[in-house]
Design a protein around this motif. Structure first.
Motif, mmCIF file in Angstrom:
data_model
loop_
_atom_site.group_PDB
_atom_site.id
_atom_site.type_symbol
_atom_site.label_atom_id
_atom_site.label_comp_id
_atom_site.label_asym_id
_atom_site.label_seq_id
_atom_site.Cartn_x
_atom_site.Cartn_y
_atom_site.Cartn_z
ATOM 1 N N ILE A 1 -3.461 18.934 -2.165
ATOM 2 C CA ILE A 1 -4.283 19.481 -3.774
ATOM 3 C C ILE A 1 -5.400 19.726 -3.300
ATOM 4 C CG2 ILE A 1 -4.783 19.068 -6.169
ATOM 5 C CD1 ILE A 1 -2.776 16.881 -5.968
ATOM 6 N N ASP A 2 -5.811 20.937 -3.097
ATOM 7 C CA ASP A 2 -7.337 21.363 -3.543
ATOM 8 C C ASP A 2 -8.384 20.897 -4.380
ATOM 9 O OD1 ASP A 2 -6.857 21.720 -0.330
ATOM 10 O OD2 ASP A 2 -6.581 23.617 -1.126
ATOM 11 N N ASN A 3 -9.312 20.690 -3.753
ATOM 12 C CA ASN A 3 -10.343 20.009 -5.199
ATOM 13 C C ASN A 3 -10.028 19.459 -6.638
ATOM 14 O OD1 ASN A 3 -12.335 21.707 -4.012
ATOM 15 N ND2 ASN A 3 -11.129 23.880 -4.992
ATOM 16 N N VAL A 4 -9.770 18.611 -5.937
ATOM 17 C CA VAL A 4 -9.109 17.520 -7.841
ATOM 18 C C VAL A 4 -9.292 17.130 -8.460
ATOM 19 C CG1 VAL A 4 -7.245 15.388 -7.426
ATOM 20 C CG2 VAL A 4 -7.592 16.863 -5.518
ATOM 21 N N LYS A 5 -9.709 17.336 -9.212
ATOM 22 C CA LYS A 5 -10.030 16.897 -10.323
ATOM 23 C C LYS A 5 -8.886 16.086 -11.301
ATOM 24 C CE LYS A 5 -14.130 19.912 -11.791
ATOM 25 N NZ LYS A 5 -14.654 20.556 -12.308
ATOM 26 N N GLN A 6 -8.864 14.594 -11.457
ATOM 27 C CA GLN A 6 -8.015 14.022 -12.145
ATOM 28 C C GLN A 6 -8.386 12.770 -13.298
ATOM 29 O OE1 GLN A 6 -4.527 11.759 -9.972
ATOM 30 N NE2 GLN A 6 -5.831 10.901 -10.295
ATOM 31 N N VAL A 7 -7.839 12.868 -14.702
ATOM 32 C CA VAL A 7 -8.002 12.068 -15.738
ATOM 33 C C VAL A 7 -6.379 10.866 -15.993
ATOM 34 C CG1 VAL A 7 -8.524 11.213 -17.522
ATOM 35 C CG2 VAL A 7 -9.461 13.176 -17.143
ATOM 36 N N ALA A 8 -6.466 9.733 -15.322
ATOM 37 C CA ALA A 8 -6.087 8.668 -15.597
ATOM 38 C C ALA A 8 -5.791 7.528 -15.855
ATOM 39 C CB ALA A 8 -5.193 8.562 -13.813
ATOM 40 N N TRP A 9 -4.874 7.012 -15.978
ATOM 41 C CA TRP A 9 -4.851 5.329 -17.113
ATOM 42 C C TRP A 9 -4.565 4.319 -16.371
ATOM 43 C CZ3 TRP A 9 -7.169 5.015 -22.493
ATOM 44 C CH2 TRP A 9 -6.993 6.587 -22.628
ATOM 45 N N GLY A 10 -3.606 4.584 -15.103
ATOM 46 C CA GLY A 10 -3.651 3.396 -14.261
ATOM 47 C C GLY A 10 -3.113 3.590 -13.118
ATOM 48 N N THR A 11 -3.385 3.658 -11.886
ATOM 49 C CA THR A 11 -3.013 3.332 -11.178
ATOM 50 C C THR A 11 -2.990 1.995 -10.404
ATOM 51 O OG1 THR A 11 -4.666 5.052 -10.447
ATOM 52 C CG2 THR A 11 -3.566 4.005 -8.382
ATOM 53 N N SER A 12 -1.503 1.964 -9.597
ATOM 54 C CA SER A 12 -1.157 1.037 -8.673
ATOM 55 C C SER A 12 -0.685 1.030 -6.944
ATOM 56 C CB SER A 12 0.186 0.049 -9.016
ATOM 57 O OG SER A 12 1.320 0.660 -9.007
ATOM 58 N N ALA A 13 -0.784 0.375 -6.539
ATOM 59 C CA ALA A 13 -0.278 1.101 -4.632
ATOM 60 C C ALA A 13 0.358 -0.318 -3.995
ATOM 61 C CB ALA A 13 -1.661 1.403 -4.567
ATOM 62 N N GLY A 14 1.096 -0.073 -2.501
ATOM 63 C CA GLY A 14 0.962 -1.487 -1.906
ATOM 64 C C GLY A 14 -0.242 -1.564 -1.264
ATOM 65 N N THR A 15 -0.964 -0.404 -1.347
ATOM 66 C CA THR A 15 -2.111 -0.385 0.113
ATOM 67 C C THR A 15 -2.713 0.613 -0.511
ATOM 68 O OG1 THR A 15 -1.443 -1.840 1.923
ATOM 69 C CG2 THR A 15 -3.288 -1.023 2.362
ATOM 70 N N ILE A 16 -4.723 0.356 -0.507
ATOM 71 C CA ILE A 16 -4.961 1.328 -1.043
ATOM 72 C C ILE A 16 -6.864 0.803 -0.010
ATOM 73 C CG2 ILE A 16 -7.535 2.346 -2.217
ATOM 74 C CD1 ILE A 16 -5.258 2.190 -4.925
ATOM 75 N N ALA A 17 -7.585 1.757 0.287
ATOM 76 C CA ALA A 17 -8.100 1.379 1.409
ATOM 77 C C ALA A 17 -9.175 2.729 1.850
ATOM 78 C CB ALA A 17 -7.888 1.330 3.674
ATOM 79 N N PHE A 18 -10.941 1.856 1.760
ATOM 80 C CA PHE A 18 -12.065 3.076 1.475
ATOM 81 C C PHE A 18 -12.370 2.242 2.901
ATOM 82 C CE2 PHE A 18 -11.304 3.643 -2.845
ATOM 83 C CZ PHE A 18 -10.810 2.727 -3.678
ATOM 84 N N LYS A 19 -13.447 3.931 3.125
ATOM 85 C CA LYS A 19 -14.074 3.928 4.412
ATOM 86 C C LYS A 19 -15.109 3.991 4.091
ATOM 87 C CE LYS A 19 -12.242 7.181 6.977
ATOM 88 N NZ LYS A 19 -11.829 7.956 8.331
ATOM 89 N N GLY A 20 -16.516 2.894 4.195
ATOM 90 C CA GLY A 20 -17.388 3.436 3.380
ATOM 91 C C GLY A 20 -17.955 3.210 1.986
ATOM 92 N N MET A 21 -16.847 2.683 1.864
ATOM 93 C CA MET A 21 -16.941 2.556 0.649
ATOM 94 C C MET A 21 -17.961 1.926 0.004
ATOM 95 S SD MET A 21 -14.921 0.212 -2.745
ATOM 96 C CE MET A 21 -15.902 -1.032 -2.778
ATOM 97 N N SER A 22 -18.668 2.909 -1.353
ATOM 98 C CA SER A 22 -19.746 2.654 -2.117
ATOM 99 C C SER A 22 -19.825 2.429 -3.582
ATOM 100 C CB SER A 22 -21.419 3.806 -1.998
ATOM 101 O OG SER A 22 -22.134 3.364 -2.676
ATOM 102 N N LEU A 23 -20.292 1.320 -4.410
ATOM 103 C CA LEU A 23 -19.884 1.189 -5.730
ATOM 104 C C LEU A 23 -21.506 0.864 -6.124
ATOM 105 C CD1 LEU A 23 -17.450 -1.656 -6.920
ATOM 106 C CD2 LEU A 23 -19.927 -1.298 -7.972
ATOM 107 N N ARG A 24 -21.770 2.039 -7.461
ATOM 108 C CA ARG A 24 -22.710 2.477 -8.564
ATOM 109 C C ARG A 24 -22.147 1.686 -9.524
ATOM 110 N NH1 ARG A 24 -24.030 0.791 -4.277
ATOM 111 N NH2 ARG A 24 -25.572 1.978 -1.992
#
Length: 218
Positions: free
Chosen positions: A185-208
């Motif tokens: 999917i190119d140019n993703v724009k998503q609205v969601a209510w919840g996400t779960s996963a076995g693993t999620i990893a971020f590279k260079g994550m920034s929280l603001r």
């Protein structure tokens, strides 16, 4: 671990994202989803008894995700209901992936009417190729826009028979389902209510935390 310096107050400017051609608006399908089977305090996504993704109640707040590209393997999709005992149930599309990589990832939640400080937005970003990587990810989607490419698609599968996604993630008997070995999917724009996963990893994550309504989707 996030440090105190990672959390800042202030305006943040994001580059504009070009308009998208493809669009799925699942809220239009609300009348086709039976709500009588919603579990009190839980999330009904029609998965099998061994699935890990149905074990939490959604909050009363949706969130936004954007990415320049999503690349997934083992993709399945079928309708479901996201529910919470304190808020109205929401018809959703269950999008599940064995693996997913999102480039230039952005996730945001709008937090309105905070005492003394007003509206805020919580933003998480992970820029670059595969800034966010997930395994066995299940997303309860209200809307997703983008340019889709499916490899080896099977469309119109009985949702209870989809087998290409994470183990145990299936829908209800006779519900509409689809699956594909790979999805882009190119140019993703998503609205969601919840996400779960076995693993999620971020590279260079920034929280603001930024002032006002500064969500990812512009």
């Amino acid at each position: 671990m996030l440090e105190a310096d990672d959390i800042e107050f202030g305006d943040e400017v994001e580059p504009e994202v070009e308009p998208l051609r493809g669009r799925t608006r699942w809220l239009r399908f609300a009348g086709t989803f039976a709500v009588g089977g919603v579990l009190a305090g839980g999330l009904l996504i029609g998965v099998g008894s061994g699935a890990f993704a149905a074990s939490f109640a959604v909050s009363g707040t949706s969130f936004e995700v954007t990415a320049s590209q999503l690349r997934g393997t083992g993709f399945v999709q079928f309708p479901g209901i996201a529910a919470n005992p304190d808020v109205a149930p929401h018809p959703v599309a269950i999008n599940a992936f064995k693996t997913a990589d999102l480039d230039n990832f952005c996730q945001s939640v709008f937090l309105p009417n905070n005492p003394f400080i007003g509206d805020l937005t919580l933003r998480i970003t992970a820029n670059g190729t595969a800034g966010m990587h997930a395994q066995d990810m299940v997303v309860q989607v209200a809307q997703v826009d983008g340019d889709f490419t499916l490899k080896n698609p099977e469309i119109g599968v009985d949702a209870s028979q989809v087998s290409g996604g994470p183990a145990g993630v299936q829908g209800r008997d006779n519900d509409f389902g689809m699956q594909a070995s790979d999805i882009t999917i190119d140019n993703v724009k998503q609205v969601a209510w919840g996400t779960s996963a076995g693993t999620i990893a971020f590279k260079g994550m920034s929280l603001r935390i930024v002032a006002g309504n500064n969500q990812c989707i512009k």
